[in-house]
Design a protein around this motif. Sequence first.
Motif, short mmCIF file in Angstrom:
data_model
loop_
_atom_site.label_atom_id
_atom_site.label_comp_id
_atom_site.label_asym_id
_atom_site.label_seq_id
_atom_site.Cartn_x
_atom_site.Cartn_y
_atom_site.Cartn_z
N ARG A 7 115.98 33.78 71.66
CA ARG A 7 114.61 33.78 72.17
C ARG A 7 114.49 34.70 73.39
N GLU A 10 114.19 38.17 72.04
CA GLU A 10 112.87 38.43 71.49
C GLU A 10 111.86 38.69 72.61
N ASN A 13 112.66 42.10 74.07
CA ASN A 13 112.72 43.17 73.07
C ASN A 13 114.06 43.90 73.10
N HIS A 77 107.26 44.50 75.10
CA HIS A 77 107.13 43.71 73.88
C HIS A 77 106.32 44.46 72.83
N MET A 152 110.17 43.77 65.46
CA MET A 152 110.32 42.56 66.25
C MET A 152 110.09 41.31 65.41
N ARG A 155 113.20 40.82 63.43
CA ARG A 155 114.27 40.30 64.28
C ARG A 155 114.08 38.79 64.50
N ALA A 156 112.86 38.37 64.75
CA ALA A 156 112.58 36.94 64.95
C ALA A 156 112.88 36.15 63.69
#
Length: 239
Positions: A7, A10, A13, A77, A152, A155-156
């Motif tokens: 987290r 994330e 970034n 982000h 992103m 990735r999450a």
Amino acid sequence: MNIDVRRLAEAANVHAATASRALHRLQAEGWIRRVAEAQGTESATWELAHVAFDTAATQGETRPPFASSTLRLHHAHHDIWVWREGLGGIAERIHAAWQGGHVSVIGLVSATGYSSRCVRAWLRYFRELNLLTPSRDRWDEVAVAFGSYGAMVRRAQSHLVDRLVRDWWDEELSWRKQRGKRRYRGPGRVATDPQAIALPIAAPSRTRYGRFPTRPNGKVDYPLARSLVRSHMQTSNAA
């Protein structure tokens, strides 16, 4: 505070491995300290340390801080600043400083700590891409052109798969340690009951996915486990 590396990655970034290395580097330099180890699916607990600054130091800050960490994170982000597919962290920092009002080369060097040669090169590239703008719509266009748009989110999703696989394996271990459990060699429920696929996320992992996959030699098959979890997520989202 509890810090989940994924987290944290994330939010900033960056890759999870980068976030992990940064935490350990900050710990080694005395900025933070770990007060509780990670346990199972619970992340480690860290706290800020009081750093005694050396007033006799002769070398100035090579990476001056930005005025607002919140604004910096908001700027970072975006898919255009991811590594590999996008422009990366150096470009992000220079662009953030430019957007923060440091429009001259000297100002950007002072704000970022990078060399004038590096700053000039990135400014030329930003102009070529028409990125010297705060418009995130333009950032989206460039991200699409570079192929980094959606990085992103992917990735999450990958991090979520990691967490679900870990939960599945932890439940598998608990099940294996139970005494007097019923052993069934046939297909798992998830393979025969369509309703099992639509169960909510709170349902036990072994109910959703079946037994944790293993290779012929008996070792656990993590790649297959990740594939099964990802397939289940896609099926659930499509339902």
